[in-house]
Design an enzyme around this catalytic site. Structure first.
Site, PDB file in Angstrom:
ATOM      1  N   TYR A  79       0.852  -1.181   0.000  1.00  0.00           N
ATOM      2  CA  TYR A  79       0.000   0.000   0.000  1.00  0.00           C
ATOM      3  C   TYR A  79       0.887   1.230   0.000  1.00  0.00           C
ATOM      4  O   TYR A  79       1.879   1.299   0.734  1.00  0.00           O
ATOM      5  CB  TYR A  79      -0.908   0.035   1.239  1.00  0.00           C
ATOM      6  CG  TYR A  79      -1.640   1.353   1.329  1.00  0.00           C
ATOM      7  CD1 TYR A  79      -2.866   1.522   0.693  1.00  0.00           C
ATOM      8  CD2 TYR A  79      -1.078   2.438   1.996  1.00  0.00           C
ATOM      9  CE1 TYR A  79      -3.513   2.748   0.724  1.00  0.00           C
ATOM     10  CE2 TYR A  79      -1.721   3.661   2.035  1.00  0.00           C
ATOM     11  CZ  TYR A  79      -2.936   3.811   1.390  1.00  0.00           C
ATOM     12  OH  TYR A  79      -3.570   5.020   1.400  1.00  0.00           O
ATOM     13  N   GLU A 104      -3.082   7.826  -4.215  1.00  0.00           N
ATOM     14  CA  GLU A 104      -2.954   6.501  -3.621  1.00  0.00           C
ATOM     15  C   GLU A 104      -2.669   5.453  -4.696  1.00  0.00           C
ATOM     16  O   GLU A 104      -3.164   5.554  -5.813  1.00  0.00           O
ATOM     17  CB  GLU A 104      -4.287   6.176  -2.919  1.00  0.00           C
ATOM     18  CG  GLU A 104      -4.244   5.084  -1.893  1.00  0.00           C
ATOM     19  CD  GLU A 104      -5.583   4.975  -1.132  1.00  0.00           C
ATOM     20  OE1 GLU A 104      -5.573   5.176   0.087  1.00  0.00           O
ATOM     21  OE2 GLU A 104      -6.620   4.704  -1.777  1.00  0.00           O
TER      22      GLU A 104
END
Lengths: 286, 380, 380, 286
Positions: free
Chosen positions: B101, B189
């Site tokens: 992530y 992101e």
């Protein structure tokens, strides 16, 4: 004198020749606030408001001539960060930024720049400061508040007026009302202002108006329990608001469970703060 | 402003972040053709501006062009959280050996950008963050100084990234930081950022939210707005310059200021009513804007009463009154209205409204109670 | 590293700073042709890397191609402060209505970049600065935040620039700031920046000094170095990696460290001698570098004695000794040497030098006195 | 304890795996300086100097494991600014930067970043700190100085050694020697260090070694006359140096007449500082 400003302030209005700047300068002067100068690039040498206020091209120039020591900012959002930097470089002790819609990256840069400097910033996107009967820096209506011993801090605009008005109707006076603004990145926060109220001899109790988002109220709750001797009552707006549109996972990871009205209310209550169910109730809690 | 995954990926690609080969399709036949081009094994991904599409069945791995066509037909007929799916992204399928992530957002508490990374990426990242926060690496960045190399190394150390990937991973972090600052993103992101079976890094998904306040600096990005992909009422609201969020109740609200608007909804709820919407007309609204806002409220058939609550500061009550009159004239509606106006030019406003069939309230509490009563009468 | 005027102007032009039409010429006939192209009235300017060329007659206004040829012939045969002129810049002549000074440099006291402007630019600017410092506007800049618009306005106000010129002047200041930061300049100057008779702003002259330490970031700029245009010995010194400045005396010096090198010159002067040069071999010099440095000193025919003063810390005395032996072997020279070596591997050094015909000194004072004595003997 | 560092320091060496870094780490350890860690990106996990010193990839990591509180920097010039930022972010109380050739714009950025932070920076392009008999951070040879009561500050490298050596030969001891470096933009300057010596109980007199360029010595002279009670002796190098190559008019305008050896010597003398004609003379002046 209450907090942040007195009638001795020498106020500068950045963006004085715009519609809002001009209108609210008039209002502040009608409240006997000592407006000494305006700044509007390219209009230095003009005078506004029936020749009462001189206009300068830069803050530095205005300070040299008028000795201004505080500034209120009405410039358009795209120029606001620059206006704040200019006010800080100009040595302002207090900067109140009314403008809304300032990019958050600009404000993060402003915050870095402010570190180690003595300038206090209120806002942006805030209604400013009102010490009833003495001084008004910003746009809070002057006629809905009486001098008194209650300090008011708010993240909201018109909701602040609503609370001031409900205190006014109950004949409860206010020492100073500070609208800190609701932007995610801003100048002074709840804790900074609570600290000033705690130290202020004219303030005996504090009303705090918060809303959903961020964790300023949670931090304030901790500060109140740790450092405040004066009673605090609060209203938190947004208990019935739709669940916030979170910004991806990143927002959730950073903010965790904080930010909801429930989290704030619970945290404040458990630290001894009385919570109002609706704004008008607040006058009955202090 | 949110961008679609494919828009975000295109943006990332400009900054040399590796993304899978893939293209957008608006029909099943197009998706079939893309699947053929990409060699047969692809992922078909619904392009919608809400999260949770995976769980809703909007992301599917397929192995043949026929299957691609079939799946796309099904996805294009879906609604995900009320939003219709109008496009799918057809991406080559990637063999994954590890999911990471990576994200950057504004940390309100720190008042700084914060870089977040985790060696266990994927859809369960929020659970990881809650259950094992130690696995999440965070790094605050000084926005004047910018992201520095040693901060990237610290992140890489924190997530135990094998050293062979430090260089490419560092380049991706730095590129994402550039995207975030260059584009005035409030969130950028990559989840997951995968290490492929043959040890390459690829951004498998991409999410960007742009700062609405900064769009003036990015006209090209502002053009990416997908109005069809947004909630209709919100789009309308933005068009009129008001902030609108639809809710499930029956009392329409029109208020000046976000905080007061929330407080108005709260007080309706407190006394047992149900707000139909959040609506902030902002400061200094014109009569025209007020009229548009009322029309927007009335477009919701659930609305059985309207509560107008204006505390005039910059906003002038007489302008609001004129807007109300105008809306009543334009829209044939028998929805009753409760009006509470305080502040600037309050008296003038009363005069303007004297002919209209409205209910007045002196306080917010009174206004809320009256609106709730009206709905109850209506319901009988 | 200094750039020539024409190089600086080319750089400025890339940043959209207006410069006069003009080109470089290396012969009189070329200058003549350029003068014709530019319409007859031009300024011929010697391109040398020292200041004071104007007073030396290196800048001449001419009105015809013939005159341009003649003047160029004369300028190209000049030496200005010992440097030969190998190129001239032929610029169109400009009618000037006002001269402004504009510069950016590093302010050591403030530890910041400082922008300097004056409404009275031109060759007498330093006199203006001394006699009427109030006319000079200075503005320190935060190098993390960068130059801001209001600082430019403050400068414009301070030099009483008529408002009609604020915009173009502001753009030039900002461009100069970009040049300064993008190129790692330690000084970027436009003097004069003129307002022309028809109210345009033009950079009539340009001066840039680049930070030698930052040239690794700017290989393109490093390539602009004009070795022919520099002092020979300095160029040689740079080639060997030593810092060398020629002076007028007769005692050559070789020292490690700039401060100690200056102190060595000072002590020679203090006891009545005259240093022939400043020479710092830096820290950790190899024997090869030492040998090259000695050869460089001996290239100066005025040198009648050499004082070698090394305080070994990083520098190893034995390396220095080997360099001395090597130089003595390579160069047939009867110039006597005084050697003072203290510190790291001092004993080893003495051994290495035991065969050489050198004079030793235990202290700096002793070394200086011995070198002075040698020169006096020589002079008899 | 003298100034800036004691033998309690927990020293980190940035760039420990380079030639210079390794050699001088050995030297510092031979002087009993408490070197706890090294940093060298990409080499975290290694051990150097016969397994005595662990190497980390980042300062943060090194601090977490070893509790380092001061750093000495030997990294190449192009990475030096980054190394300083890293040391500051890592919470170092003291950073000594040995590297020479750091771009001046990098150093100006470093200086801005240091504002409002508590880290003390010495250098770059400096020999570092020596408290004889106690601790050595940097590259000053340890064997040319005795413990004592004279504070030494210098802008120069080898010239510092020359002065230390002449004090040593006269058996005069040194409390702390600080080489602040000769770069135009640097960490602590003369005044900052003089202030520490004035406050230090172990220091009874100060030797100051300056050189041409800048106006640090002039500022020091003013500080000495205003604030110092302890005697100061100085040597200024460069009285016979060729006139500086000034940077255009800009340099002349900014620096004015200051910067020459004469200006510095005159200013120091007129403020009560004894001036040496040559380095070896200084031991006779205090």
């Amino acid at each position: 004198m209450s907090i942040l400003a007195t009638n001795k302030v020498r106020l500068l209005v950045q963006g004085i020749t715009g519609n809002e700047g001009l209108f609210h300068t008039q209002q502040m002067m009608a409240y006997n606030t000592n407006v000494v100068a305006g700044v509007s690039p390219g209009k230095g040498g003009d005078w506004v408001l029936d020749g009462k206020v001189p206009v300068f091209d830069t803050v530095k120039n205005a300070v040299e001539v008028t000795g201004a020591n505080a500034s209120v900012i009405f410039v358009p959002a795209r120029y606001t960060a620059d206006a704040i930097f200019e006010a800080v470089d100009g040595g302002m002790e207090l900067v109140v930024c009314i403008t809304e819609g300032v990019p958050v990256l600009d404000m993060m840069r402003v915050k870095e720049y402010l570190k180690g400097k003595t300038t206090r910033l209120i806002g942006p996107n805030c209604p400013g400061i009102l010490t009833p009967g003495e001084v008004k820096i910003g746009i809070i209506p002057g006629n809905i508040s009486l001098p008194g011993n209650i300090g008011v801090i708010s993240r909201s605009g018109t909701l602040t007026y609503e609370v001031l008005y409900s205190l006014y109707k109950e004949k409860r006076g206010v020492s100073t009302c500070v609208g800190i603004g609701g932007d995610p990145v801003k100048g002074m926060n709840f804790v900074d202002v609570l600290e000033l109220f705690e130290a202020d001899a004219k303030t005996d109790a504090v009303v705090m108006i918060g809303e959903i988002g961020g964790n300023d109220e949670e931090m304030a709750a901790e500060f109140i329990s740790r450092q405040m001797t004066k009673p605090v009552a609060a209203f938190i707006a947004g208990i019935s608001a739709p669940p916030g549109k979170r910004m991806g996972h990143a927002g959730a990871i950073v903010e965790g469970r904080s930010g909801s009205a429930e989290s704030k209310i619970e945290k404040l209550k458990s630290n001894g703060v009385k919570l109002a169910d609706y704004p008008e109730q607040i006058a009955t809690l202090i | 402003m949110k961008l679609h995954e494919y828009q975000a990926k295109n943006l990332y690609a400009k900054y040399n972040i590796p993304i899978p080969k893939g293209r957008i399709a608006t029909s099943a036949s197009e998706a079939r053709r893309l699947c053929e081009e990409l060699g047969g094994k692809v992922v078909v991904k619904a392009q919608v501006l809400v999260s949770g599409r995976g769980k809703a069945g909007g992301v599917r791995l397929v192995k043949t062009p026929e299957e691609a066509e079939e799946v796309t037909t099904s996805i294009l007929s879906m609604k995900i959280k009320d939003l219709p799916v109008r496009k799918v992204l057809v991406d080559e399928a990637i063999s994954i050996s590890k999911e990471i992530y990576l994200g950057i957002t504004n940390d309100r508490a720190a008042q700084k950008p914060v870089l977040i990374a985790c060696g266990a990426g994927g859809v369960d990242i929020e659970e990881v963050a809650q259950k094992t926060p130690g696995k999440i690496a965070k790094m605050e960045v000084d926005s004047l100084l910018g992201l520095r190399d040693y901060q990237i190394r610290d992140i890489e150390l924190s997530i135990d990234l094998p050293r062979q990937f430090w260089r490419p991973f560092g380049e991706i972090i730095y590129a994402l930081w550039k995207v975030y600052t260059d584009c005035d993103a409030t969130m950028a992101e990559i989840n997951p950022l995968v290490i492929t079976a043959d040890n390459h890094l690829v951004a498998l998904d991409a999410k960007i939210v742009l700062d609405e306040n900064a769009l003036f600096r990015h006209p090209d990005l502002a053009d990416l707005r997908d109005i069809d992909g947004e909630d209709w009422a919100e789009t309308q609201g933005r068009k009129f310059g008001v902030s609108f969020v639809k809710m499930e109740g029956d009392i329409g609200c029109m208020v000046n200021g976000a905080g007061l608007a929330m407080a108005t909804m709260d007080i309706i709820s407190h006394f047992g009513g149900k707000p139909a919407n959040f609506l902030d007309i902002g400061g200094g609204a014109s009569s025209e804007k007020v009229a548009s806002a009322i029309r927007l409220i009335l477009a919701d058939r659930n609305v059985k009463a309207i509560l107008i609550n204006v505390f005039g500061g910059i906003t002038r009550c007489d302008e609001v009154a004129e807007g109300i009159v105008r809306a009543c004239r334009d829209v044939a509606s028998d929805v009753p209205m409760v009006v509470r106006l305080v502040g600037t030019n309050e008296d003038k406003a009363r005069q303007i409204l004297s002919g209209a069939s409205l209910v007045y309230a002196d306080s917010l509490v009174e206004g809320a109670k009256k609106a709730i009563d009206m709905v109850r009468k209506e319901d009988k």
